[in-house]
Scaffold this motif. Structure first.
Motif, PDB file in Angstrom:
ATOM      1  N   ASP A  58      -1.473 -28.539   4.303  1.00 12.76           N
ATOM      2  CA  ASP A  58      -2.741 -29.696   4.836  1.00 12.76           C
ATOM      3  C   ASP A  58      -2.902 -29.205   6.669  1.00 12.76           C
ATOM      4  N   GLY A  59      -3.099 -27.557   6.842  1.00 13.26           N
ATOM      5  CA  GLY A  59      -3.683 -27.574   7.553  1.00 13.26           C
ATOM      6  C   GLY A  59      -2.524 -27.435   8.955  1.00 13.26           C
ATOM      7  N   LYS A  60      -1.355 -28.074   8.755  1.00 20.60           N
ATOM      8  CA  LYS A  60      -0.132 -28.099   9.790  1.00 20.60           C
ATOM      9  C   LYS A  60       0.526 -26.805  10.450  1.00 20.60           C
ATOM     10  N   THR A  61       0.922 -25.917  10.014  1.00 26.28           N
ATOM     11  CA  THR A  61       1.335 -24.833  10.222  1.00 26.28           C
ATOM     12  C   THR A  61       1.199 -23.463   9.385  1.00 26.28           C
ATOM     13  N   THR A  62       0.833 -22.286  10.469  1.00 26.98           N
ATOM     14  CA  THR A  62       0.601 -21.145  10.268  1.00 26.98           C
ATOM     15  C   THR A  62       1.702 -20.190  10.015  1.00 26.98           C
ATOM     16  N   ASN A  63       1.112 -19.298   8.986  1.00 30.55           N
ATOM     17  CA  ASN A  63       2.578 -18.084   9.001  1.00 30.55           C
ATOM     18  C   ASN A  63       1.922 -16.949   8.818  1.00 30.55           C
ATOM     19  N   LEU A  64       2.315 -15.351   9.115  1.00 33.21           N
ATOM     20  CA  LEU A  64       2.244 -14.453   9.237  1.00 33.21           C
ATOM     21  C   LEU A  64       3.391 -13.706   9.403  1.00 33.21           C
ATOM     22  N   ALA A  65       3.682 -12.944   8.320  1.00 31.28           N
ATOM     23  CA  ALA A  65       4.740 -11.977   7.440  1.00 31.28           C
ATOM     24  C   ALA A  65       4.012 -10.424   7.322  1.00 31.28           C
ATOM     25  N   PRO A  66       5.005  -9.519   7.069  1.00 32.37           N
ATOM     26  CA  PRO A  66       4.124  -8.044   6.499  1.00 32.37           C
ATOM     27  C   PRO A  66       5.024  -7.940   5.318  1.00 32.37           C
ATOM     28  N   PHE A  67       4.126  -7.322   4.173  1.00 30.23           N
ATOM     29  CA  PHE A  67       4.282  -6.789   3.470  1.00 30.23           C
ATOM     30  C   PHE A  67       4.257  -5.593   2.861  1.00 30.23           C
ATOM     31  N   SER A  68       5.407  -5.089   2.149  1.00 34.91           N
ATOM     32  CA  SER A  68       4.845  -3.219   2.079  1.00 34.91           C
ATOM     33  C   SER A  68       4.563  -3.052   0.788  1.00 34.91           C
ATOM     34  N   TYR A  69       4.923  -4.172  -0.313  1.00 31.90           N
ATOM     35  CA  TYR A  69       4.761  -3.485  -2.002  1.00 31.90           C
ATOM     36  C   TYR A  69       3.149  -4.614  -1.639  1.00 31.90           C
ATOM     37  N   ALA A  70       2.662  -4.076  -1.212  1.00 32.26           N
ATOM     38  CA  ALA A  70       1.376  -3.870  -1.367  1.00 32.26           C
ATOM     39  C   ALA A  70       0.329  -3.030  -2.187  1.00 32.26           C
ATOM     40  N   ASN A  71      -1.107  -2.903  -1.862  1.00 32.85           N
ATOM     41  CA  ASN A  71      -2.529  -1.570  -2.359  1.00 32.85           C
ATOM     42  C   ASN A  71      -3.250  -2.693  -2.581  1.00 32.85           C
ATOM     43  N   VAL A  72      -4.733  -1.538  -1.938  1.00 32.81           N
ATOM     44  CA  VAL A  72      -6.078  -1.861  -2.800  1.00 32.81           C
ATOM     45  C   VAL A  72      -6.069  -1.910  -3.867  1.00 32.81           C
ATOM     46  N   ILE A  73      -6.460  -1.498  -5.052  1.00 28.79           N
ATOM     47  CA  ILE A  73      -6.805  -1.349  -7.380  1.00 28.79           C
ATOM     48  C   ILE A  73      -7.917  -2.027  -7.267  1.00 28.79           C
ATOM     49  N   ASN A  74      -9.457  -1.997  -6.891  1.00 31.27           N
ATOM     50  CA  ASN A  74     -10.736  -1.770  -6.850  1.00 31.27           C
ATOM     51  C   ASN A  74     -10.886  -2.102  -6.379  1.00 31.27           C
ATOM     52  N   HIS A  75     -12.452  -1.614  -6.406  1.00 29.80           N
ATOM     53  CA  HIS A  75     -13.535  -1.484  -5.202  1.00 29.80           C
ATOM     54  C   HIS A  75     -14.460  -2.992  -5.664  1.00 29.80           C
ATOM     55  N   ASP A  76     -14.932  -3.347  -7.139  1.00 32.59           N
ATOM     56  CA  ASP A  76     -16.129  -4.161  -7.919  1.00 32.59           C
ATOM     57  C   ASP A  76     -15.298  -4.874  -8.282  1.00 32.59           C
TER      58      ASP A  76
END
Length: 261
Positions: A88-106
C-alpha cells in the motif's frame, strides 16, 4: 567470541579502538611457489587431525545447534541489507540478511534466505512477496553500526530507517528506496520463492528462498572504474558476517591466478 551473559560493555571497552585508516593490503599467498599436485601448504599438519562426524538430524539434536554451527563455520558471509516498501506504500522496511549471495551475472541473480514461512512472513519477506521488489544494499565499514541497528525486532509498520538514521535515496525501477550511504546498491525484482519444510518438525515450513534479479546497479562514483565494470575494494571496504554477533572486515587479500590445463 561474545557469549550471552558476559559483561559485553566491559569486554568491548578492553579491546583496541577501531582503526578507520587501515588500508586494503595484498600479500603473497602462503606458498608462492606451489605446484600442481602438491596439496595443502601446511606440510601435512592438517592430515594429523581427526574429524567429528555430525548428523544434522540425529535424535536429540536441536535445529539451533545446526544454526550455530553453520553461521560460525560458513564464514565470511556477504550481507544483503534489504530495503522494501509495503504494497500500500505506507510503510518501509530495512533489514540485514547474511543468507545471501550472487549466483549469476546474465541475468544478474541473487539469493536471499529467510527463516520462517510465507504464511507468517516477517516484514521484509512480506513486502518482497507482495510487491516483488526490493533493493539490496552492501554494507561498508562507515555505517556498520547503523546497519546492525536495522536488525531490531521492531513490529511491522515501524521504520528501521529511523532507528538506523540511514538516508533514503530514490530508485529508478523499484519503489523501495536505496541506502544513500551504501557504496553499492542493487535494485531487484523477485523471480520466484521456494519454501522448505523442517526436518525436526515435519509439516512446519521453516525457511524461504528468494531469487531476485538485479535490474539496476548503483555504485558511488569514486568506487567504480571508467568502463563501469569493477568496484574498488579499497573504497568499498565491505563488512561480512561471522558467527554469533561478530562481523568481519576485508583488509587483507591475496591474488592467485586461475590455472590452465
Amino acid at each position: 567470541m561474545f557469549r550471552v551473559g558476559d559483561d559485553f560493555e566491559k569486554i568491548q571497552a578492553s579491546r583496541p579502538e577501531f582503526k578507520r585508516d587501515v588500508p586494503v593490503t595484498f600479500s603473497q599467498p602462503p606458498n608462492p611457489s606451489w605446484k600442481q599436485g602438491e596439496g595443502a601448504n601446511d606440510g601435512g599438519e592438517s592430515l594429523k587431525k581427526n574429524h567429528v562426524e555430525i548428523d544434522p538430524y540425529e535424535e536429540g539434536r536441536p535445529a539451533a545447534s545446526n544454526y550455530k554451527l553453520l553461521i560460525s563455520g560458513m564464514v565470511p558471509r556477504p550481507i544483503a541489507l534489504i530495503s522494501t516498501k509495503s504494497k500500500d506504500g505506507k510503510t518501509t522496511n530495512l533489514a540485514p540478511f547474511s543468507y545471501a549471495n550472487v549466483i549469476n551475472h546474465d541475468p544478474p541473480l541473487f539469493t536471499v534466505g529467510f527463516v520462517g514461512s510465507l504464511d507468517k512472513a516477517k516484514d521484509t519477506l512480506k513486502n518482497l512477496a507482495e510487491t516483488e521488489e526490493c533493493v539490496i544494499n552492501i554494507i561498508s565499514e562507515h555505517f556498520v553500526e547503523a546497519a546492525n541497528a536495522t536488525a531490531i525486532n521492531a513490529p511491522y509498520g515501524s521504520s528501521e530507517w529511523e532507528v538506523s538514521g540511514l538516508t533514503q535515496a530514490p530508485s529508478t525501477v523499484v519503489q523501495a528506496a536505496r541506502v544513500k550511504e551504501s557504496i553499492l546498491a542493487i535494485e531487484g525484482k523477485l523471480v520466484e520463492t521456494k519454501e522448505f519444510e523442517s526436518r525436526s518438525t515435519p509439516g512446519k515450513k521453516s525457511g524461504v528462498l528468494a531469487i531476485i534479479e538485479g535490474v539496476r546497479f548503483w555504485v558511488r562514483d569514486d568506487a567504480i572504474n571508467e568502463d563501469k565494470s569493477i568496484v574498488d575494494l579499497k573504497v568499498l571496504k565491505p563488512i561480512s558476517r561471522l558467527g554469533g554477533i561478530s562481523y568481519g572486515r576485508t583488509t587483507d587479500a591475496i591474488e592467485i591466478p586461475r590455472p590452465q590445463f
